[in-house]
Each structure stands twice: as structure tokens, then as C-alpha cells.
Write a protein that holds these residues in place. Structure first.
Motif, PDB file in Angstrom:
ATOM      1  N   GLN A  43       0.838  -1.213   0.000  1.00 29.93           N
ATOM      2  CA  GLN A  43       0.000   0.000   0.000  1.00 29.93           C
ATOM      3  C   GLN A  43       0.866   1.254   0.000  1.00 29.93           C
ATOM      4  O   GLN A  43       0.588   2.206  -0.714  1.00 29.93           O
ATOM      5  N   ASP A  44       1.919   1.231   0.803  1.00 27.35           N
ATOM      6  CA  ASP A  44       2.828   2.388   0.852  1.00 27.35           C
ATOM      7  C   ASP A  44       3.477   2.631  -0.503  1.00 27.35           C
ATOM      8  O   ASP A  44       3.582   3.756  -0.966  1.00 27.35           O
ATOM      9  N   VAL A  45       3.948   1.532  -1.108  1.00 30.41           N
ATOM     10  CA  VAL A  45       4.682   1.688  -2.372  1.00 30.41           C
ATOM     11  C   VAL A  45       3.731   2.118  -3.500  1.00 30.41           C
ATOM     12  O   VAL A  45       4.098   2.932  -4.351  1.00 30.41           O
ATOM     13  N   ILE A  46       2.497   1.611  -3.464  1.00 30.68           N
ATOM     14  CA  ILE A  46       1.522   2.025  -4.498  1.00 30.68           C
ATOM     15  C   ILE A  46       1.207   3.508  -4.324  1.00 30.68           C
ATOM     16  O   ILE A  46       1.119   4.261  -5.300  1.00 30.68           O
ATOM     17  N   GLN A  47       1.075   3.925  -3.079  1.00 28.96           N
ATOM     18  CA  GLN A  47       0.806   5.351  -2.839  1.00 28.96           C
ATOM     19  C   GLN A  47       1.969   6.220  -3.331  1.00 28.96           C
ATOM     20  O   GLN A  47       1.761   7.254  -3.949  1.00 28.96           O
ATOM     21  N   GLU A  48       3.195   5.759  -3.074  1.00 30.42           N
ATOM     22  CA  GLU A  48       4.369   6.507  -3.547  1.00 30.42           C
ATOM     23  C   GLU A  48       4.395   6.552  -5.082  1.00 30.42           C
ATOM     24  O   GLU A  48       4.717   7.580  -5.678  1.00 30.42           O
ATOM     25  N   MET A  49       4.029   5.419  -5.700  1.00 33.09           N
ATOM     26  CA  MET A  49       3.971   5.389  -7.173  1.00 33.09           C
ATOM     27  C   MET A  49       2.979   6.429  -7.684  1.00 33.09           C
ATOM     28  O   MET A  49       3.263   7.170  -8.617  1.00 33.09           O
ATOM     29  N   MET A  50       1.808   6.463  -7.030  1.00 32.11           N
ATOM     30  CA  MET A  50       0.767   7.409  -7.472  1.00 32.11           C
ATOM     31  C   MET A  50       1.237   8.860  -7.297  1.00 32.11           C
ATOM     32  O   MET A  50       0.995   9.708  -8.154  1.00 32.11           O
ATOM     33  N   ILE A  51       1.926   9.121  -6.189  1.00 35.85           N
ATOM     34  CA  ILE A  51       2.445  10.476  -5.952  1.00 35.85           C
ATOM     35  C   ILE A  51       3.455  10.844  -7.041  1.00 35.85           C
ATOM     36  O   ILE A  51       3.422  11.941  -7.601  1.00 35.85           O
ATOM     37  N   GLN A  52       4.325   9.891  -7.349  1.00 37.99           N
ATOM     38  CA  GLN A  52       5.348  10.157  -8.373  1.00 37.99           C
ATOM     39  C   GLN A  52       4.719  10.346  -9.756  1.00 37.99           C
ATOM     40  O   GLN A  52       5.176  11.174 -10.537  1.00 37.99           O
ATOM     41  N   ILE A  53       3.670   9.568 -10.024  1.00 32.68           N
ATOM     42  CA  ILE A  53       2.981   9.707 -11.322  1.00 32.68           C
ATOM     43  C   ILE A  53       2.361  11.101 -11.408  1.00 32.68           C
ATOM     44  O   ILE A  53       2.515  11.804 -12.400  1.00 32.68           O
ATOM     45  N   TRP A  54       1.696  11.494 -10.321  1.00 30.14           N
ATOM     46  CA  TRP A  54       1.047  12.817 -10.312  1.00 30.14           C
ATOM     47  C   TRP A  54       2.094  13.935 -10.465  1.00 30.14           C
ATOM     48  O   TRP A  54       1.915  14.871 -11.233  1.00 30.14           O
ATOM     49  N   GLN A  55       3.188  13.792  -9.725  1.00 29.15           N
ATOM     50  CA  GLN A  55       4.208  14.848  -9.776  1.00 29.15           C
ATOM     51  C   GLN A  55       4.967  14.886 -11.102  1.00 29.15           C
ATOM     52  O   GLN A  55       5.632  15.868 -11.407  1.00 29.15           O
ATOM     53  N   SER A  56       4.898  13.791 -11.855  1.00 27.36           N
ATOM     54  CA  SER A  56       5.626  13.742 -13.132  1.00 27.36           C
ATOM     55  C   SER A  56       4.704  13.917 -14.330  1.00 27.36           C
ATOM     56  O   SER A  56       5.157  13.871 -15.470  1.00 27.36           O
ATOM     57  N   ILE A  57       3.427  14.080 -14.067  1.00 22.66           N
ATOM     58  CA  ILE A  57       2.443  14.047 -15.150  1.00 22.66           C
ATOM     59  C   ILE A  57       2.696  15.139 -16.203  1.00 22.66           C
ATOM     60  O   ILE A  57       2.465  14.927 -17.390  1.00 22.66           O
ATOM     61  N   HIS A  58       3.218  16.270 -15.747  1.00 22.10           N
ATOM     62  CA  HIS A  58       3.495  17.358 -16.690  1.00 22.10           C
ATOM     63  C   HIS A  58       4.663  17.002 -17.628  1.00 22.10           C
ATOM     64  O   HIS A  58       4.849  17.630 -18.661  1.00 22.10           O
ATOM     65  N   LYS A  59       5.438  15.980 -17.232  1.00 22.41           N
ATOM     66  CA  LYS A  59       6.597  15.599 -18.047  1.00 22.41           C
ATOM     67  C   LYS A  59       6.264  14.472 -19.036  1.00 22.41           C
ATOM     68  O   LYS A  59       7.116  14.059 -19.806  1.00 22.41           O
ATOM     69  N   TYR A  60       5.016  13.982 -18.965  1.00 21.36           N
ATOM     70  CA  TYR A  60       4.683  12.846 -19.827  1.00 21.36           C
ATOM     71  C   TYR A  60       4.809  13.230 -21.293  1.00 21.36           C
ATOM     72  O   TYR A  60       4.264  14.227 -21.750  1.00 21.36           O
TER      73      TYR A  60
END
Lengths: 223, 168
Positions: free
Chosen positions: B36-53
Motif C-alpha cells: 500500500q505504501d509503495v503504491i501510494q508513492e507510485m501514485m504520488i510520483q505519477i502525479w508529480q511527473s504528469i506534466h513531463k509525460y
């Protein structure tokens, strides 16, 4: 079990499990709203704090020592002056390592390939070794900075022997550690003795990971 | 992309590709709380990187890069990071498993072998089992296509050997 069966087993079962895996929609929305510290972001404040303290220490030290060099060199206690200069100089080197780490933290891109990102992250962690090498190198000056001509003149042979024993031992140990604290010696017993404990686990794992990354990089280069 | 569109894009890809996050987390973290922790971290990283997609990449390639990088970094840290998530009080994920499933039992066996692999080999194994092309695996990992073939060949041999040992 053949290749296709292996893949089918993985895919069908994982797909079934993934179907039952529900992401709480509220949390997805929350992530887009809150300012949460991310993986690397959490490292920045500590590094910035260490940099500020380091700059302050080196700055004040440089002003004090600089004024002694310029204004009262002939009367100054040379043991304090030279020991202090070495200590401040080495601290300045440690600050450069922190500065390098901070720059690397800003450069790490989590969307880059696994090998590139993990190489940067592992290298970043391993530069912590440099800070320790520099700290150990400061050992001898802590045994000499308080010396002065008056107490030296009062020392007998026994006192001289004890002081010199400590200073020479600290110098030998400091240089030996400076040369030998490196990635290649991570499996040596003395290394594991020094870097033993919970706080060093990420460092050790970074080394293992860097070794894996290097294996992939090497084969990349040879293909 | 404005904030609202970014949010819609983010929620869309999380819902559509949640399986990637789940599979990567499950492979790297045997403990459900860690997952759960790692999935949450993944989601945070995805959100924070979304502008770079960059849409020159397949979305799955991009998501695999982020989720694998986070999972491997999580392995390196090896600390409980629950204290960082005080603002997210609600249960992030609900995982329902049918423990009696035969497939699940067999998967556990395969996962046991995967758990013995090194961290980057695990990444390679997930991508191989997910039937990704060698080109896409090379893009995700950042190695050459021929290197992917060599590495996969070696891992397959080891796994086959382990399965045959088990049978005998």
C-alpha cells in the motif's frame, strides 16, 4: 513448465487479482490536492540544512583564521592555526559533497529508464562514503589543535611519547580509512564493522544495486 | 494541460493501469502494508511527473518506468514510511484475494522463484511475464535490445532449472 505456461500462469492469476484491487478514488483525488513530500523531496531539507550549517561553520572559521593569518600570524598559536585550517578546509570539502548530492537530487528523473535512475540514486547514496572519509581525515587535528609552545616545553619524554603515539596513530588510521573506505571494500569485515547498523542499510543496498546496474551497463557496452 | 485536465488524465490512467502498479508492488513487497505504501508513492510520483509525460512513449512504458523505479528505491530505503502519509488517512487500496484459488497457489510458487532474483532482474522478469516486446523492455530498463534477449534467456534458464528441480 514451458515458457507459455509460465506467462499464462502469471498473467491470468495477476489479472484476476488486479481486478479485485480497488484504488480508493478519494485518495487519488487527495494526491492531486495535497503537497506531500515525495521520495527525493524528503532528502532535500536535510541536505540544505547541512549545507547551511556547513557554510556557517566554514564561513566563521575562515573569518577567524583568515584574520589571524593576516593580522597576528607571528604571535598566533601555530598548532591551533594549522589544525583549525585543516579542519575548516576538510569541512569545506564535505560541503562540496553535499552540494553535489543536492544537485544530483534535483537531476534525478523518476520517469527515466530504470538503469539511469537507479545508477544516479545509488551513486548519490554512495557519495555519503566521501563525507565519512573526510570526517575520518579530520581525526589527527583534533589531537593537536590544543597544543601550544608552553605545554610542549613542559612535557617530559613520557608525555611526548603518549601524545605522539595518539597523533601518529590517528594520522595513520585516518589516511588508511580515507584510502580504503570505498565501494570495492564493502564486503571486508572491517568495513562492515564500521558501517554496521540500521542507518547504513540503505547505503549497503545502494552498493548492491550499483553492482547490478554495472553488470547491465557492462553488458550494454560489450553488445 | 491545465490542472483540471491533468487531474482527469491522472485519475484515468490510475484507474485504467492500476494493474501495473499492483503487479510491480506485489512483486517487490511481500508485505501488504508495504504494498500500500509503495503504491501510494507510485501514485504520488505519477502525479508529480504528469506534466513531463511525453506521448512519444506508450503510457505503459512510462508507468512501468515510474513504478519500477519507485519499487526498487523503496527496497533500498527499507524503512516504514507510514509517517509520511498522515494526511492520507483513508485506506488507499482494498485487496481482495481468493487464497484457495489454484492459480494463486501456483503463482505463489512462481513468486517464490522471482523473489530470489536480484532487484533489476525482477523488473526484467515482470516485463517478460507481461509479454512486453524486447524493444519496450529495453526502453523501460535503458539497456540494449540484444542485452534484453541475453538477460531474459539466462533468467528463463534459471527458472526452468528450478521448476524441474521441484518436479524431480
Amino acid at each position: 513448465m514451458n515458457e507459455l505456461e509460465l506467462k499464462k500462469l502469471w498473467q491470468t492469476t495477476n489479472d484476476k487479482l488486479a481486478e479485485n484491487f480497488v484504488i480508493n478514488k478519494k485518495n487519488t483525488e487527495d494526491i492531486t490536492r495535497i503537497k506531500v513530500q515525495n521520495l527525493l523531496g524528503s532528502m532535500k531539507p536535510l541536505k540544505i540544512f547541512a549545507l547551511l550549517i556547513g557554510f556557517l561553520w566554514v564561513g566563521i572559521g575562515s573569518i577567524i583564521l583568515g584574520s589571524i593569518y593576516l593580522n597576528s600570524f607571528s604571535e598566533a598559536n601555530k598548532f591551533f592555526l594549522f589544525s583549525g585550517s585543516i579542519q575548516v578546509g576538510l569541512t569545506a570539502m564535505a560541503i562540496f559533497v553535499y552540494l553535489y548530492q543536492l544537485i544530483t537530487i534535483y537531476q534525478v528523473d523518476i520517469t527515466d529508464s530504470i538503469i539511469n535512475t537507479q545508477k544516479k540514486l545509488s551513486s548519490l547514496k554512495i557519495t555519503t562514503l566521501w563525507v565519512n572519509r573526510i570526517l575520518f581525515l579530520q581525526l589527527p587535528v583534533w589531537t593537536t589543535f590544543w597544543w601550544n609552545e608552553t605545554i610542549i616545553n613542559d612535557w617530559g619524554i613520557l608525555q611526548w611519547s603518549i601524545r605522539l603515539f595518539f597523533t601518529i596513530s590517528f594520522t595513520v588510521v585516518a589516511f588508511w580509512l580515507f584510502i580504503n573506505i570505498k565501494y570495492e571494500n564493502r564486503n571486508k569485515k572491517w568495513f562492515q564493522l564500521i558501517f554496521n547498523g540500521k542507518e547504513w542499510i540503505p547505503l549497503m543496498k545502494s552498493m548492491e544495486l550499483l553492482e547490478q546496474v554495472d553488470e547491465y551497463k557492462d553488458e550494454n557496452a560489450s553488445t | 494541460m491545465d490542472k483540471q485536465k491533468q487531474q482527469q488524465f491522472f485519475e484515468g490512467i490510475i484507474e485504467q493501469h492500476k494493474g501495473i502498479l499492483f503487479k510491480v508492488a506485489r512483486t517487490y513487497c511481500p508485505n501488504v502494508d508495504d504494498q500500500q505504501d509503495v503504491i501510494q508513492e507510485m501514485m504520488i510520483q505519477i502525479w508529480q511527473s504528469i506534466h513531463k509525460y511525453n506521448d512519444q512513449f506508450k503510457i505503459s512504458t512510462w508507468l512501468y518506468r515510474i513504478s519500477l523505479n519507485v519499487a526498487i528505491s523503496f527496497y533500498r530505503k527499507n524503512t516504514t514510511r507510514a509517517e509520511k502519509y498522515t494526511e492520507l488517512n483513508e485506506q488507499l487500496v482494498e485487496i481482495s484475494l481468493d487464497d484457495k484459488s489454484e492459480n494463486e497457489r501456483q503463482l505463489k510458487l512462481l513468486e517464490q522463484f522471482i523473489s530470489e532474483l536480484k532487484e533489476i532482474e525482477k523488473a526484467l522478469m515482470i516485463l517478460y511475464l507481461e509479454d512486453k516486446s524486447h524493444t519496450e523492455i529495453a526502453e523501460i530498463l535503458g539497456i540494449s535490445v540484444s542485452n534484453v534477449g541475453t538477460k531474459i534467456g539466462r533468467i528463463k534458464e534459471r527458472l526452468k532449472k528450478r521448476f524441474s528441480q521441484l518436479k524431480s
